[in-house]
Design a protein around this motif. Structure first.
Motif, PDB file in Angstrom:
ATOM      1  N   CYS A 196       0.800  -1.346  -0.038  1.00  0.00           N
ATOM      2  CA  CYS A 196       0.036   0.001   0.041  1.00  0.00           C
ATOM      3  C   CYS A 196       0.537   1.430   0.158  1.00  0.00           C
ATOM      4  O   CYS A 196       0.488   2.410  -0.253  1.00  0.00           O
ATOM      5  N   SER A 197       2.222   1.073   0.515  1.00  0.00           N
ATOM      6  CA  SER A 197       2.920   2.233   0.472  1.00  0.00           C
ATOM      7  C   SER A 197       3.401   2.619  -1.052  1.00  0.00           C
ATOM      8  O   SER A 197       3.737   3.763  -1.567  1.00  0.00           O
ATOM      9  N   ILE A 392       5.941   3.056 -14.817  1.00  0.00           N
ATOM     10  CA  ILE A 392       5.740   1.345 -15.111  1.00  0.00           C
ATOM     11  C   ILE A 392       4.225   1.108 -14.763  1.00  0.00           C
ATOM     12  O   ILE A 392       3.820  -0.026 -14.802  1.00  0.00           O
ATOM     13  N   GLY A 393       3.589   2.222 -14.708  1.00  0.00           N
ATOM     14  CA  GLY A 393       1.853   2.190 -14.491  1.00  0.00           C
ATOM     15  C   GLY A 393       1.243   1.283 -15.414  1.00  0.00           C
ATOM     16  O   GLY A 393       0.216   0.199 -14.687  1.00  0.00           O
ATOM     17  N   ALA A 396       2.445  -2.464 -14.551  1.00  0.00           N
ATOM     18  CA  ALA A 396       1.786  -2.702 -13.258  1.00  0.00           C
ATOM     19  C   ALA A 396       0.324  -3.112 -13.262  1.00  0.00           C
ATOM     20  O   ALA A 396      -0.254  -4.262 -12.601  1.00  0.00           O
ATOM     21  N   GLU A 397      -0.461  -2.520 -13.733  1.00  0.00           N
ATOM     22  CA  GLU A 397      -1.915  -2.941 -14.074  1.00  0.00           C
ATOM     23  C   GLU A 397      -1.915  -4.185 -15.044  1.00  0.00           C
ATOM     24  O   GLU A 397      -2.942  -4.901 -14.433  1.00  0.00           O
ATOM     25  N   ASN A 398      -1.133  -4.337 -15.558  1.00  0.00           N
ATOM     26  CA  ASN A 398      -1.182  -5.659 -16.347  1.00  0.00           C
ATOM     27  C   ASN A 398      -0.678  -6.862 -15.845  1.00  0.00           C
ATOM     28  O   ASN A 398      -0.850  -8.126 -15.996  1.00  0.00           O
ATOM     29  N   ASN A 399       0.141  -6.468 -14.659  1.00  0.00           N
ATOM     30  CA  ASN A 399       1.007  -7.709 -14.146  1.00  0.00           C
ATOM     31  C   ASN A 399       0.750  -8.024 -12.636  1.00  0.00           C
ATOM     32  O   ASN A 399       1.186  -8.982 -12.261  1.00  0.00           O
ATOM     33  N   GLY A 400       0.240  -7.059 -11.958  1.00  0.00           N
ATOM     34  CA  GLY A 400       0.234  -7.128 -10.616  1.00  0.00           C
ATOM     35  C   GLY A 400      -1.297  -6.931 -10.028  1.00  0.00           C
ATOM     36  O   GLY A 400      -2.315  -6.421 -10.641  1.00  0.00           O
ATOM     37  N   GLY A 401      -1.403  -7.598  -8.726  1.00  0.00           N
ATOM     38  CA  GLY A 401      -2.766  -7.290  -8.254  1.00  0.00           C
ATOM     39  C   GLY A 401      -2.902  -6.319  -7.285  1.00  0.00           C
ATOM     40  O   GLY A 401      -1.946  -5.328  -7.264  1.00  0.00           O
ATOM     41  N   MET A 405      -0.262  -2.201  -7.308  1.00  0.00           N
ATOM     42  CA  MET A 405       0.497  -1.792  -6.458  1.00  0.00           C
ATOM     43  C   MET A 405       1.441  -2.943  -6.271  1.00  0.00           C
ATOM     44  O   MET A 405       2.685  -2.596  -5.717  1.00  0.00           O
ATOM     45  N   ASP A 406       0.996  -4.301  -6.314  1.00  0.00           N
ATOM     46  CA  ASP A 406       1.798  -5.205  -6.023  1.00  0.00           C
ATOM     47  C   ASP A 406       3.057  -5.101  -6.915  1.00  0.00           C
ATOM     48  O   ASP A 406       4.326  -5.522  -6.459  1.00  0.00           O
TER      49      ASP A 406
END
Length: 479
Positions: A196-197, A392-393, A396-401, A405-406
């Motif tokens: 969350c940070s 890298i937004g 991030a949205e394509n690869n992380g939960g 932010m993960d």
């Protein structure tokens, strides 16, 4: 990971409350509060051992490729393993779970995606120690139940590895101090995996605060308000019901970090300010028992349990600069999800999760606004978007939960290690952000009296230094 042992009150309250306190239980907690209250000893931080140095501003050695070993392959660990494998310059070399079939499934999945197949470890509660002996593991990511984090994180450091540990890194004060001391002794970093940070709104809020948009900061409000009742009573989601069982052990803020950490970062905690005292309140424990009464069959093993933790546990935290942070925890009540994420100062306020804009937040700052009317956060987030998200937004949205932010957490960790940079979140941040767990238990055991928060930096908090607000930097080229 091993089968879950019974966690004693002594472990939950700090391991801790050692040093002449009475037997474990309420008397022990009260004795600890007596030593830790504001009118007690001025220094509740033990001295650093002779010849030992701080890990503040210590950079990683440069790594051409970051080789990750994963301990714990439940819902969180298995999902994050795929995230690690997607980060440029990172490879998962080993995976471990006490249930060997989980390790096999994760290894199969990575291989089916064209990734190198990691070596599997499992079948016993000490299988992870064999993994730690590998030469091709630089970073150990730990995603086991909370009660194992201290031991496994410390073992990783002692094996010469850096460690990224899911929340919390430990549940007791003695354990937190042990991780600080072990990091300093081994010269290896232990970091809290506080995703969350790295949230987009949280990082934008951080930049706005540090650019003075809110004026002099006075207070913040964060929380973890998440209706987990269905998952807590699920027979499959939390293996062996490990998370529900924490609610039978003590009254404490069990998971304060998600709401606390972004506010603390915006206030430069450990970087010019520090947390000084904490006092806690708790409501009656009603939510889990009520849910069980309505939805859980009488044959379910949960009917043998008694829930003692309050539904809403609130920590009121003071800082050295006179600021106040309110951190809340509630996973037992029917409500929409929120981390609150609100920050205020002499010139304005931001409130997240308000639902007034596409970004979910609302804002009011002078001199931009007047008329006592909230404004949309959208334009401000665009202006103050953190460089990590502008860079890298999309990935991030394509690869992380969790909204991406993960992946930002994972990408940034790998970048820091490959470029030889200083961690954004260090062992001192991890310790102070997790300390409300035992401290809230101490305060509540003494009727809500305030208790001192240790200075895990041992005085270095007065020095300003970068944290999550670092300047833009590049991921080194992949060899």
């Amino acid at each position: 990971m091993p089968e879950i042992p019974e966690v004693t009150r002594r472990l939950l309250l700090g391991g801790a409350l050692a040093g002449g306190a009475a037997a474990a239980g309420l008397g022990t907690a009260q004795a600890a509060v007596a030593r830790n209250r504001p009118d007690g000893p001025a220094d509740v931080s033990p001295r650093r051992a002779p010849g030992r140095k701080s890990m503040i501003n210590v950079p990683f050695d440069e790594h051409r490729t970051v080789r990750v070993g994963v301990i714990g392959l439940g819902n969180r660990g298995s999902g994050m393993t795929e995230g690690w494998s997607a980060v440029p310059g990172c490879t998962v070399t080993a995976v471990c779970d006490i249930r060997a079939d989980r390790a096999r499934r994760v290894a199969d999945r990575l291989a089916s995606q064209g990734r190198p197949r990691p070596t599997e470890y499992g079948g016993s509660d000490d299988a992870y120690t064999r993994m730690l002996r590998r030469e091709d593991v630089d970073l150990v990511y730990i995603a086991t139940p909370w009660e194992f984090h201290h031991r496994q994180g410390g073992d990783a450091l002692r094996a010469g590895k850096h460690a990224l540990v899911e929340l919390p890194v430990a549940t007791g004060l003695e354990e937190l101090w042990d991780l600080v001391d072990t990091s300093e002794r081994t010269r290896r970093h232990l970091m809290l995996a506080e995703n969350c940070s790295y949230g987009r709104n949280e990082l934008a809020m951080l930049r706005m605060a540090h650019d003075g948009l809110f004026g002099d900061l006075t207070n913040g409000h964060g929380g973890y308000l998440h209706d987990l009742r269905e998952l807590l009573f699920s027979d499959t989601y939390y293996t062996d019901a490990w998370r529900r069982r924490w609610h039978t052990r003590s009254t404490a803020s069990l998971y304060p970090m998600h709401g606390l950490a972004p506010i603390a970062a915006a206030m430069d905690v450990n970087r010019g300010d520090r947390l000084t005292t904490l006092r806690a309140t708790a409501t009656e424990p009603r939510g889990l028992a009520d849910y069980r009464e309505r939805f859980v069959p009488r044959s379910h093993p949960s009917w043998k349990e008694t829930y003692v933790n309050g539904d809403l546990v609130t920590c009121l935290i003071d800082t050295a600069k006179g600021r106040t942070i309110r951190a809340e925890h509630d996973v037992s009540s029917p409500r929409p999800y929120s981390r609150i994420n609100s920050l205020a100062g002499s010139r304005g306020i931001f409130e997240d999760y308000a639902g007034t804009s596409s970004t979910g937040g609302r804002i009011y700052v002078e001199p931009d606004h007047s008329g006592h009317t909230w404004r949309d956060f959208d334009a401000y987030r665009k202006e103050f978007d953190h460089w990590l998200w502008t860079k890298i937004g999309d990935d991030a949205e394509n690869n992380g939960g969790h909204g991406g932010m993960d992946y930002v957490l994972q990408w940034r960790t790998v970048q820091l290690m490959r470029a030889g940079l200083v961690p954004d979140i260090d062992v001192y941040d991890a310790a102070v952000w997790c300390s409300p767990i035992p401290l809230s238990a101490q305060s509540l055991a003494a009727g809500g009296r305030p208790v001192r928060i240790p200075d895990f930096t041992r005085g270095a908090w007065v020095n300003r230094r970068p944290g999550l607000d670092t300047r833009p930097s590049e991921m080194p080229p992949v060899p």
